[in-house]
Write an enzyme that holds these catalytic residues in place. Sequence first.
Site, mmCIF file in Angstrom:
data_model
loop_
_atom_site.group_PDB
_atom_site.id
_atom_site.type_symbol
_atom_site.label_atom_id
_atom_site.label_comp_id
_atom_site.label_asym_id
_atom_site.label_seq_id
_atom_site.Cartn_x
_atom_site.Cartn_y
_atom_site.Cartn_z
ATOM 1 C CB THR A 1 2.185 39.964 -3.598
ATOM 2 O OG1 THR A 1 1.974 41.151 -4.352
ATOM 3 C CG2 THR A 1 2.488 40.346 -2.165
HETATM 4 P P1 AMP Z 1 -0.163 41.489 -5.853
HETATM 5 O O1 AMP Z 1 -1.200 42.034 -6.752
HETATM 6 O O2 AMP Z 1 0.289 40.100 -6.176
HETATM 7 O O3 AMP Z 1 0.989 42.460 -5.859
HETATM 8 O O4 AMP Z 1 -0.766 41.480 -4.382
HETATM 9 C C1 AMP Z 1 -0.810 42.692 -3.675
HETATM 10 C C2 AMP Z 1 -1.726 42.600 -2.499
HETATM 11 O O5 AMP Z 1 -1.281 41.618 -1.592
HETATM 12 C C3 AMP Z 1 -1.747 43.868 -1.680
HETATM 13 O O6 AMP Z 1 -2.656 44.793 -2.161
HETATM 14 C C4 AMP Z 1 -2.116 43.401 -0.304
HETATM 15 O O7 AMP Z 1 -3.459 43.631 -0.025
HETATM 16 C C5 AMP Z 1 -1.870 41.884 -0.348
HETATM 17 N N1 AMP Z 1 -0.937 41.479 0.709
HETATM 18 C C6 AMP Z 1 0.330 41.898 0.866
HETATM 19 N N2 AMP Z 1 0.897 41.342 1.956
HETATM 20 C C7 AMP Z 1 -0.047 40.557 2.508
HETATM 21 C C8 AMP Z 1 -0.075 39.737 3.655
HETATM 22 N N3 AMP Z 1 1.004 39.608 4.449
HETATM 23 N N4 AMP Z 1 -1.230 39.067 3.920
HETATM 24 C C9 AMP Z 1 -2.292 39.182 3.097
HETATM 25 N N5 AMP Z 1 -2.330 39.946 2.007
HETATM 26 C C10 AMP Z 1 -1.213 40.644 1.704
HETATM 27 ZN ZN ZN Z 2 3.170 42.576 -5.201
HETATM 28 ZN ZN ZN Z 3 -0.017 43.660 -7.533
#
Ligand code: AMP
Ligand code: ZN
Ligand code: ZN
Length: 414
Positions: free
Chosen positions: A80
């Site tokens: 992300t």
């Molecule tokens: P991932 O598994 O790498 O896709 O991370 C996804 C998670 O990132 C989501 O469930 C959110 O809780 C977190 N996330 C997304 N945007 C933000 C942000 N701006 N600040 C903190 N956490 C975030």
């Molecule tokens: Zn993501």
């Molecule tokens: Zn994810």
Amino acid sequence: MKLASRFVAIAVVFTTLACGASDPSEDSVPSLSDRSPLVLISLDGFRWDYPDLTDTPALDRIMTAGVRAEGMIPVFPSKTFPSHYSIVTGLHPGHHGIVSNNIRDPRWPEPFALRFRDEVRNSRWWGGEPIWVTANRAGLRTASFFWPGSEAPIQGVQPDYWMPFDDSVPAETRVDTVLEWLALPEAERPTFVTMYFEETDSAGHEYGPGSWESLEAIRAADIVIGRLLDGLDAQGTLESTNIVVVSDHGMATHTSDQMIALEDYVELWPHEVFEVGALLQIFPDEGREGMIYDALHDAHPNLRIFRPSEAPAEFHLYDNPRLGPILGTPDPGWEVRPRGATRPGDWLAGHHGADPSHEDMHGVFIAAGPAFVSDATVARLPGVDIYNILAHALRVDPAPNDGNPARLDGIVRR
Ligand code: AMP
Ligand code: ZN
Ligand code: ZN
């Protein structure tokens, strides 16, 4: 600061118009107030094929009016924070510094992680120039209802309107707030807005990308986009607004036999296993790096182990010093971790983070509005090319970046 940069931007526009007689393309640069607004929407973990798996009438509306790439090829690691920040800077993680969701910089004791709010808001992690800074330099007002990087001043600049990340804020509130921002009086109205929705990522992790729950999350995301389109329609600005829907990565199905337990190959104590899952970062105890590397390098056919300096060129990590000395990435769907770290509640049915050349890791790019061609499909688009597209839609000069400007062909109107 804001006023000063506006003054500079107005002076630049004036100069451009004054010199424009010799270059017809510059005649079309609109004044600040005439620019079409641009709304950049991220649906986290929305795999490239999701619009074809269930009913998505709102996305269909955007695709028919505009352009869809067959997929969006994310950066490595396909996670992300790195991917979102590459989309808005046009830089690979090795260049912008957000090299993963978890980062250690040899200069500072505090690590970076999504849940460490002070670090997420600390400018020192964020390199490069996100599009809202580029837009600000051009005198445009910007806003963000969530985006990685939006909570930190970057080059001293933050979006004019921004929100602290809070995943409990209902999607409808996010849409309605953005609609309010876009209906503000001209002097306060943002020209560039970001939005972010996490449900498809959460459902993909918890239940898997092909699950009933994921299909439900796809439909829910589409309803949210429909709410935005209807709101813009009611404001009479739908036709004049540029809308770009992206995702940061896709999702691969993970099954219980696709697990690589590190202890099967190496004694982990006293080394630090800093990041696990679809990207492995190990900080070995001093002087023992070679031993760990040798033990893991050819350990498992579905696990690729490398030092930052040996990273595949297509990962574009550029030997960034923020990466752990020993890195690993499993094949999509596979997971690597210490056996002890897996508790019953940790089970994930979907994964991402792995080699972005695999289709399962690909996201979406869908766009419509005055800046975009109509009813078109283009080839898979690298995420680092999106920054140039956003800059084009905003009519601002992009900062130097890793994207290929030729990729705009077939996507934007010139
Ligand atoms: P991932 O598994 O790498 O896709 O991370 C996804 C998670 O990132 C989501 O469930 C959110 O809780 C977190 N996330 C997304 N945007 C933000 C942000 N701006 N600040 C903190 N956490 C975030
Ligand atoms: Zn993501
Ligand atoms: Zn994810």
